[in-house]
Design an enzyme around this catalytic site. Structure first.
Site, PDB file in Angstrom:
ATOM      1  CD  GLU A  41       2.762   3.838   8.193  1.00  0.00           C
ATOM      2  OE1 GLU A  41       2.195   3.897   7.083  1.00  0.00           O
ATOM      3  OE2 GLU A  41       3.707   4.581   8.500  1.00  0.00           O
ATOM      4  N   GLY A  42      -2.458   4.263   9.040  1.00  0.00           N
ATOM      5  CA  GLY A  42      -3.872   3.993   8.772  1.00  0.00           C
ATOM      6  C   GLY A  42      -4.477   3.295   9.966  1.00  0.00           C
TER       7      GLY A  42
END
Length: 598
Positions: A436-437
């Site tokens: 998610e980053g």
């Protein structure tokens, strides 16, 4: 392994006394979500997760998900039964819109439910988490026809959802993806390409999987501007909504991972699969960010949740493990009596309390930003939620790594032995700082996007709002003296480093990015200290509340022993980029080779 004890009492305390949940319960549409009702729901959810989901955690780690010769994927023992019970209980639908079968409760309560599920079994929790993200993307950008076709069964959990971004050559650089989407005469698209690292990309928990897939049309602009988003179901649907023939998407691999073995991380091959465009062409990144922003807060909560589960196990071990004599003891005693073990336990407990309040505060502002009747209030809440999201994701998952490591340390050599289960928590949580980053991307987002809102005024106003607690701390008496002093010092450091970032950013963005990770850590430390100070102040007079009795020692320990790290991080945050680039790749390699020869 330790039986899971749901921390519902601390969740309820934080909602009532710390994060301002009463503001959410007063919003239009949330009148039914008062604190008494919410506490009752969380108690029921906690019991369900402890009794039904938590027992699957160990089997998930030992067995893992597996790809069968016929291309199907089987989840570990107990997963299917637990998921069926989860769907029947309706817990996943609680924070989703009533129009599609949901309970219409706030996002804040949905996050609290997620925390309890993640604590019970992080790997299992990823299937409902991805489904909720897909639902939110469709709610924001799907046509009414798409919403009616896909959302009702996704809301119940009968159908699952996924997010398909990553490709073998395109990881964090999503704009480099090459999956093709060719429009057909009937308005559908043929999707062709390969996606990797797809969480629950295939499984046996639900009869249908609704993939949200990023792809590029033939004449699309280069980079992220030319990406579109498509619904690509595992099975095509008939006119009556029943499942039809298998779509052209197949699982060609399930990754062998360090942790979260129970969650199948799939390689998916799309071969002229039928896809349905969401919104318009070239809006894919905007749509996917709806999923990602929601998921980033949830992933931050994963760090908290696995740390909580590991803490409970290390506490039990420290209580039961008799070894040596503490100072003044007449006989051998449990290791919990030794100061350094106490230090590790208090570090876990204080950080966990701070993180729980931080995640819930973020969610409260999300709810206010979407439901408050006043536009200016919504806008300000959105600013705060946007500021807190990269902090929650990064600080939460960094601490997840650190606190599960402390829990393992308390076990000593037994922690390094797989049979105790302590190592599973350490392995499971490691991915959360990556997906998610990555946390480096979160720090870049903080300094590159969130910090510059209204020329920096948004962040500075939030810092000023935290300073407003000083007067109450001053009036609270001697017990709060060190908390007040350390919080003031932390706020000074945060304000000074924020000023440096704002002054330096335009002229020297590399220097700002070089210090972005320690700068984000300063934010996390200070916000955590502020929330624990607020929590301790609220505890005064609540003599019959067991949670309240712990708040002052936790806040004081955090202020005196954890928060001072913010000051030590300031030089790293403002050091600039000179020495990061002083050695080129060859020189870095030469250092390694010289060290090896020595």
């Amino acid at each position: 392994m330790t039986d899971f004890r749901p921390p519902v009492a601390d969740l309820a305390y934080a909602l009532e006394h710390v994060v301002g949940y009463e503001q959410v319960a007063e919003l239009p549409g949330f009148e039914h979500a008062d604190l008494d009702m919410v506490t009752e729901i969380l108690e029921e959810v906690g019991g369900f997760m402890a009794e039904v989901v938590a027992p699957t955690n160990r089997a998930g780690d030992l067995e893992g998900a597996r790809l069968n010769p016929d291309g199907t994927v089987t989840t570990p023992t107990g997963f299917r039964e637990a998921y069926a019970a989860y769907v029947e209980a309706g817990w996943g639908s609680v924070p989703l819109p009533e129009a599609y079968g949901g309970g219409a409760f706030p996002r804040t309560i949905g996050l609290a439910i997620q925390e309890l599920m993640m604590e019970a079994n992080m790997a299992f929790s990823l299937a409902p988490l991805l489904t909720q993200g897909a639902i939110e993307a469709l709610l924001h950008y799907g046509s009414e026809e798409q919403k009616q076709a896909w959302l009702p069964k996704m809301v119940t959990g009968e159908w699952a959802g996924t997010m398909n971004l990553t490709e073998p050559h395109a990881g964090s650089d999503v704009g480099a993806l090459t999956t093709k989407a060719v429009k057909r005469p009937d308005g559908t698209y043929g999707i062709t390409g390969q996606k990797i690292f797809i969480t629950f990309g295939d499984h046996d928990l639900s009869e249908q999987i609704v993939h949200l897939v990023l792809a590029r049309t033939p004449d699309a602009p280069a980079g992220t501007k030319g990406i579109s988003c498509f619904i690509v179901p595992k099975f095509l649907t008939n006119d009556d909504g029943s499942l039809g023939e298998r779509n052209g998407v197949h699982t060609v691999g399930v990754e062998h991972k360090m942790g979260i073995h129970g969650s199948p991380t799939c390689v998916l091959s799309y071969e002229d699969a039928t896809g349905y465009l969401i919104g318009e062409e070239n809006l894919g990144m905007r749509i996917m960010f709806v999923m990602m922003n929601s998921a980033r807060l949830s992933v931050g909560t994963q760090g908290l949740a696995v740390a909580e589960r590991a803490y409970q196990q290390s506490l039990d071990y420290a209580t039961e493990r008799v070894q040596g004599r503490a100072i003044g003891a007449a006989q051998d005693c449990a290791i919990i009596d030794f100061p350094d073990v106490r230090r590790m336990l208090m570090t876990q407990k204080a950080y966990i309390a701070a993180l729980r309040r931080m995640m819930l505060l973020n969610a409260v502002h999300v709810d206010i930003s979407t439901h408050h009747p006043d536009a200016a209030t919504r806008a300000r809440a959105d600013e705060i939620a946007s500021l807190l999201t990269p902090i929650c994701k990064s600080f939460g998952t960094d601490l997840g790594n650190e606190l599960t490591s402390l829990a393992l340390q308390i076990h000593g050599g037994m922690g390094f032995i797989e049979e105790t289960g302590a190592a599973q928590h350490y392995r499971d949580v490691r991915i959360a700082a990556i997906y998610e980053g990555t946390n480096g991307i979160q720090a870049a987002d903080l300094v590159g996007r969130k910090l510059g809102v209204r020329g920096g005024a948004s962040a500075l106003e939030f810092i000023a709002s935290m300073r407003e607690l000083d007067a109450e701390l001053a009036a609270a008496g001697e017990e709060f003296t060190s908390i007040r002093s350390q919080l003031a010092s932390g706020l000074d450091v945060l304000e000074q480093t924020t000023g440096w970032m704002l002054r330096t950013g335009a002229a020297d963005p590399n220097s700002v990015l070089s210090g972005s990770s320690p700068y984000l850590r300063i934010w996390g430390l200070v916000v955590g200290g502020w929330l624990l100070a607020t929590s301790a102040l609220a505890a005064r007079g609540l003599d019959d509340d067991g949670i309240a009795a712990t708040q002052l020692p936790l806040a004081r320990f955090y202020a005196e022993q954890l928060l001072p790290a913010a000051s030590a991080l300031a030089p790293a945050a403002t050091a600039g980029s000179r020495d990061l680039y002083a050695l080129d790749a060859d020189a870095l390699g030469d250092v390694v080779r010289r060290a090896a020869r020595v």
